[in-house]
Design an enzyme around this catalytic site. Structure first.
Site, PDB file in Angstrom:
ATOM      1  CG  HIS A 134      -0.948   2.892   6.028  1.00 37.41           C
ATOM      2  ND1 HIS A 134       0.305   2.102   5.439  1.00 37.41           N
ATOM      3  CD2 HIS A 134      -1.044   2.406   7.138  1.00 37.41           C
ATOM      4  CE1 HIS A 134      -0.246   0.954   5.726  1.00 37.41           C
ATOM      5  NE2 HIS A 134      -0.578   1.176   6.789  1.00 37.41           N
TER       6      HIS A 134
ATOM      7  CG  ASP B 220      -1.747  -1.517  10.212  1.00 31.61           C
ATOM      8  OD1 ASP B 220      -2.453  -1.954   9.895  1.00 31.61           O
ATOM      9  OD2 ASP B 220      -1.257  -0.457   9.035  1.00 31.61           O
TER      10      ASP B 220
HETATM   11 ZN   LIG Z   1      -1.742  -0.665   7.588  1.00 30.60          ZN
HETATM   12 ZN   LIG Z   2      -3.182  -3.517   5.808  1.00 35.03          ZN
END
Ligand SMILES: [Zn+2]
Ligand SMILES: [Zn+2]
Length: 306
Positions: A273, A69
């Site tokens: 996040h 990610d």
């Molecule tokens: Zn991450």
């Molecule tokens: Zn991570």
């Protein structure tokens, strides 16, 4: 003199799973139109386009760690840069394994005759200055995640002092001496008299600073590194009720992010996040604001000016 533009644009604010409104992690720091890309989640090039930032202008990329990610946008972005006729060097600061991964992929991509990718390995054990130019210093520092991970600290270089026009004109100080005075020097008149710098200048503009901390558990060791900074981006993957899961997966809750902001005496906190389980992040923001009121959620496209 006005301060140079210094901003952070959020390109992605989701954690592992992208959603329709939140892309995975990426952001652009802009200091006086020089761009610094931090992380490059899938779709980063789309977000750059959407928010009017030219991919070809990016020459420096900082990768916190090698989870998908945070890096899956790199092949697409680099391919687009090459197709766009990018010249010169693209510098990527990351774990050394990234070069191995990218070298394999780039064998299958367009040719890169005019354009070279230069990799710089990060130090995951101690704080280090990794980049410096006339305007900025960038440090990396270790975070604590499932795999080696670094945060980044962007600090402006000290500014020049402001000349006191009235005094400078009265003393008729030549242009060539003014540069030294702006740097802190005293002035010696033609008849040998020393005029101290304090009488010739006003204080310089304050030095601004920004730190990026994701992915990580709550980590006290970074407090002295980010002490008193203007803006902190800290991950807040989970709300407080999932603090056990946060610990287990080496992530933080929004309250922990806020606690760190308090202890490090930062001026402003952005949390992001976010786990894709949160359709709305109101609870996470409220929990953080209960500890550190000057907290803001990251949303894709948001720009924070320093
Ligand atoms: Zn991450
Ligand atoms: Zn991570």
């Amino acid at each position: 003199m006005t301060m140079l533009p210094f901003s952070v644009t959020i390109l992605g604010s989701s954690s592992a799973l992208p959603t329709l409104t939140r892309f995975p992690t990426a952001q652009v720091v802009n200091l006086n139109e020089k761009l610094y890309l931090i992380d490059c989640g899938e779709g980063t090039q789309i977000q750059l386009r959407k928010f009017g930032i030219k991919a070809g202008k990016i020459n420096l990329i900082f990768i916190s760690h090698l989870h998908g990610d945070h890096i899956f946008g790199l092949p697409g972005l680099i391919s687009t840069m090459a197709l766009g006729g990018k010249k010169g060097e693209l510098h990527i600061y990351s774990h050394s394994d990234l070069k191995m991964m990218m070298d394999q992929l780039m064998k299958f991509m367009n040719d890169f005759d005019d354009f070279k990718v230069v990799y710089h390995p990060l130090n995951f054990h101690t704080r280090a200055i990794i980049y410096e130019d006339s305007k900025i210093t960038i440090d990396s520092f270790p975070l604590k995640h499932r795999i080696p991970c670094c945060g980044f600290l962007f600090r402006e270089k000290p500014h020049e002092l402001h000349l006191r026009g009235d005094v400078i004109n009265y003393l008729n100080i030549p242009i060539r001496d003014r540069v030294a005075i702006k740097g802190g020097a005293d002035y010696c008149t033609p008849d040998g008299k020393i005029i101290p710098n304090q009488e010739l200048t006003f204080p310089s503009d304050p030095v601004r600073s920004y730190a990026f901390c994701t992915d990580t558990v709550f980590r006290k060791q970074i407090i002295p590194i980010i002490d008193n900074i203007d803006l902190l981006y800290h991950e807040a993957t989970f709300a407080g009720e999932l603090s056990d899961l946060a610990l287990k997966t080496y992530h933080s809750t929004s309250k922990q992010a806020a606690q760190l902001a308090v202890e490090a005496r930062v001026k402003k906190l952005i949390i992001g996040h976010f786990s894709s389980r949160y359709k709305s992040v109101t609870t996470l923001v409220d929990e953080a604001r209960g500890v550190f009121p000057n907290t803001f959620p990251a949303n894709d496209g948001d720009r924070f000016d320093l």
